[in-house]
Design a protein around this motif. Structure first.
Motif, short mmCIF file in Angstrom:
data_model
loop_
_atom_site.label_atom_id
_atom_site.label_comp_id
_atom_site.label_asym_id
_atom_site.label_seq_id
_atom_site.Cartn_x
_atom_site.Cartn_y
_atom_site.Cartn_z
N ILE A 99 5.10 20.51 -30.81
CA ILE A 99 6.07 21.05 -29.85
C ILE A 99 6.15 22.56 -30.03
O ILE A 99 6.36 23.05 -31.14
CB ILE A 99 7.46 20.42 -30.04
CG1 ILE A 99 7.39 18.91 -29.77
CG2 ILE A 99 8.48 21.08 -29.11
CD1 ILE A 99 8.70 18.18 -30.03
N GLU A 155 11.12 23.83 -24.65
CA GLU A 155 10.25 23.03 -25.52
C GLU A 155 9.08 22.51 -24.70
O GLU A 155 9.29 21.88 -23.67
CB GLU A 155 10.99 21.83 -26.10
CG GLU A 155 11.96 22.12 -27.22
CD GLU A 155 12.48 20.82 -27.85
OE1 GLU A 155 12.54 20.75 -29.07
OE2 GLU A 155 12.81 19.90 -27.08
N GLU A 199 6.06 19.90 -25.13
CA GLU A 199 5.59 18.83 -26.01
C GLU A 199 4.18 18.41 -25.60
O GLU A 199 3.86 18.33 -24.41
CB GLU A 199 6.54 17.63 -25.92
CG GLU A 199 6.20 16.51 -26.89
CD GLU A 199 7.25 15.41 -26.90
OE1 GLU A 199 6.90 14.27 -27.28
OE2 GLU A 199 8.41 15.68 -26.53
N THR A 200 3.35 18.13 -26.60
CA THR A 200 1.98 17.69 -26.35
C THR A 200 1.80 16.24 -26.77
O THR A 200 2.61 15.68 -27.52
CB THR A 200 0.98 18.55 -27.14
OG1 THR A 200 1.16 18.30 -28.54
CG2 THR A 200 1.20 20.03 -26.87
N GLY A 225 1.88 15.46 -30.46
CA GLY A 225 3.14 15.56 -31.21
C GLY A 225 3.55 16.97 -31.56
O GLY A 225 4.64 17.17 -32.11
N GLU A 259 14.32 17.76 -18.17
CA GLU A 259 13.01 17.47 -18.73
C GLU A 259 12.03 17.27 -17.59
O GLU A 259 12.31 16.52 -16.64
CB GLU A 259 13.05 16.22 -19.61
CG GLU A 259 11.71 15.87 -20.25
CD GLU A 259 11.80 14.66 -21.18
OE1 GLU A 259 11.84 14.86 -22.40
OE2 GLU A 259 11.85 13.52 -20.67
#
Length: 413
Positions: free
Chosen positions: A66, A58, A60-61, A64, A391
């Motif tokens: 993804i 994933e 994520e930016t 919001g 993460e």
């Protein structure tokens, strides 16, 4: 032009305006930034091969959005991801060049697999941000569907491979693929014996389906050059769609010899990565079909470049089987590319549908794969149904020097 296609194309400009994305060349940045990259293990998948990894990525930016990708091992994803934090996800080629070249040594195939997973997620972000499917970003549809072939056919209740092949074709698949005899369990592999048995096996399958490219065989790099050529010579009078991996893959130059000694249709490349692994095979027309796939090539952009090479030199493309999301992604790529001969491999004759993806992430019916019109890659991921591994939120603390030209493009240091 169909009304739905027109409306979908027309929304590109509107989507850009509404989300604040650039509408002119002077506004090159998307104004999005990559903030987090997460990596998950696919539950129940225990295959130890790095180059067939099924991890889920994933990206994520800060807006919001993804993006979802598939592939890569933990260590390789970690290094590549640390080089992407803070970057504009719309600059896909720029990011790819930085990750590919930014650690000075060219990446090996395991790292390419991870880069391919992350790059896949970048295309998903871009499609979602602009509310269009990825294949539209790649030039639009060039075909109505992707033909598929089956390696094995799980839906068949037949007792023989001849009957199983017939069931496979009746289900709408283009071709039934078999392997050589032997090589099962702990028994030694008798080369002379299995050359004869494999040739006889092929003759039975050819007779059962009526030739016409309705069957193929993967020799699995199992034979040496002499025995592989014996099989190719014997099968020239039959009509296989292709004969794959006649000999080991470490020395692609050996196909100069193979090509000069057989007229059989040759497929090569499942163990290869980027364009520099296969360019001489394609440019010298030493093979008839490539077998490179996603994410092994390093991503969608690299695959498209390789597709252009194939079209230039009249080489067909038959990507090796891969993970479920990568299979769905290949539909976007093949469905927007132009080589005349294209086909997808499906193990068991149907795509996998893991519980952590939405049911309609892949569109398969009557033995064929169809383009997915949903934004991005058309995938929704439920992280609760996968195994969280890590993460990444910060750039690497040990960056290697990067050399850029005056125009901002990346060069080797």
């Amino acid at each position: 032009m169909q009304r739905r296609t027109f409306l979908k194309t027309a929304t590109l400009g509107a989507a850009a305006a509404m989300t604040g994305f650039p509408t002119t060349r002077t506004e090159a940045a998307s104004k999005l930034k990559i903030t987090k990259i997460r990596y998950y293990a696919a539950p129940g998948y225990t295959k130890p091969l790095f180059n067939q990894a099924r991890g889920i990525v994933e990206i994520e930016t800060d807006g919001g959005i993804i993006g979802i990708g598939e592939g890569g091992s933990k260590d390789m994803i970690e290094q590549c991801a640390q080089m992407m934090i803070g970057e504009d996800p719309f600059r896909i080629e720029h990011i790819w060049q930085n990750v590919y070249r930014g650690m000075f040594y060219p990446p090996g195939r395991e790292k390419l697999h991870a880069l391919g997973a992350l790059e896949m997620a970048l295309w998903d972000i871009k499609g979602k941000a602009l509310s269009v499917p990825v294949y539209e970003l790649l030039g639009g549809a060039t075909r109505d569907y992707i033909d598929c072939y089956a390696t094995g056919f799980r839906a068949s209740k037949a007792k023989t491979d001849e009957e199983r092949a017939q069931d496979c074709l009746a289900a709408g698949l283009r071709t039934f693929c078999i392997g050589p005899t032997g090589g099962r369990g702990e028994q030694p592999f008798e080369f002379y014996d299995n050359v004869k048995k494999t040739i006889d096996y092929c003759k039975r399958i050819d007779k059962a389906v009526g030739g016409g490219g309705k069957w193929a065989i993967d020799l699995h790099t199992r034979f040496d050059l002499t025995d592989g050529l014996k099989i190719c010579t014997a099968l020239e009078e039959l009509e296989p769609y292709f004969i794959e991996d006649v000999v080991r893959s470490e020395n692609p130059g050996v196909y100069k010899n193979v090509r000069s000694m057989t007229k059989a249709p040759l497929a090569v490349g499942e163990q290869f990565g980027d364009r520099w692994d296969t360019n001489e095979l394609i440019e010298n027309r030493l093979i008839d079909y490539t077998r490179f796939t996603l994410p092994n090539t390093g991503g969608i952009s690299e695959f498209k470049k390789m597709a252009s090479m194939c079209e230039t030199h009249y080489v067909g493309m038959i990507p090796h089987f891969t993970g479920p999301l990568s299979t769905a992604t290949l539909v976007h790529v093949l469905g927007s590319s132009s080589p005349a001969r294209m086909m997808m491999e499906l193990v068991g004759g149907e795509p996998e549908r893991p519980a952590y993806f939405n049911e309609d992430f892949i569109n398969f019916k009557n033995g064929k794969l169809y383009l997915n019109d949903n934004p991005g890659l058309g995938v929704k991921f439920d992280p609760k149904k996968a195994t969280f591994i890590m993460e990444i939120k910060e750039k690497t603390k040990f960056p290697h020097p990067i050399l850029k030209a005056p125009d901002g493009s990346i060069h080797n240091w």
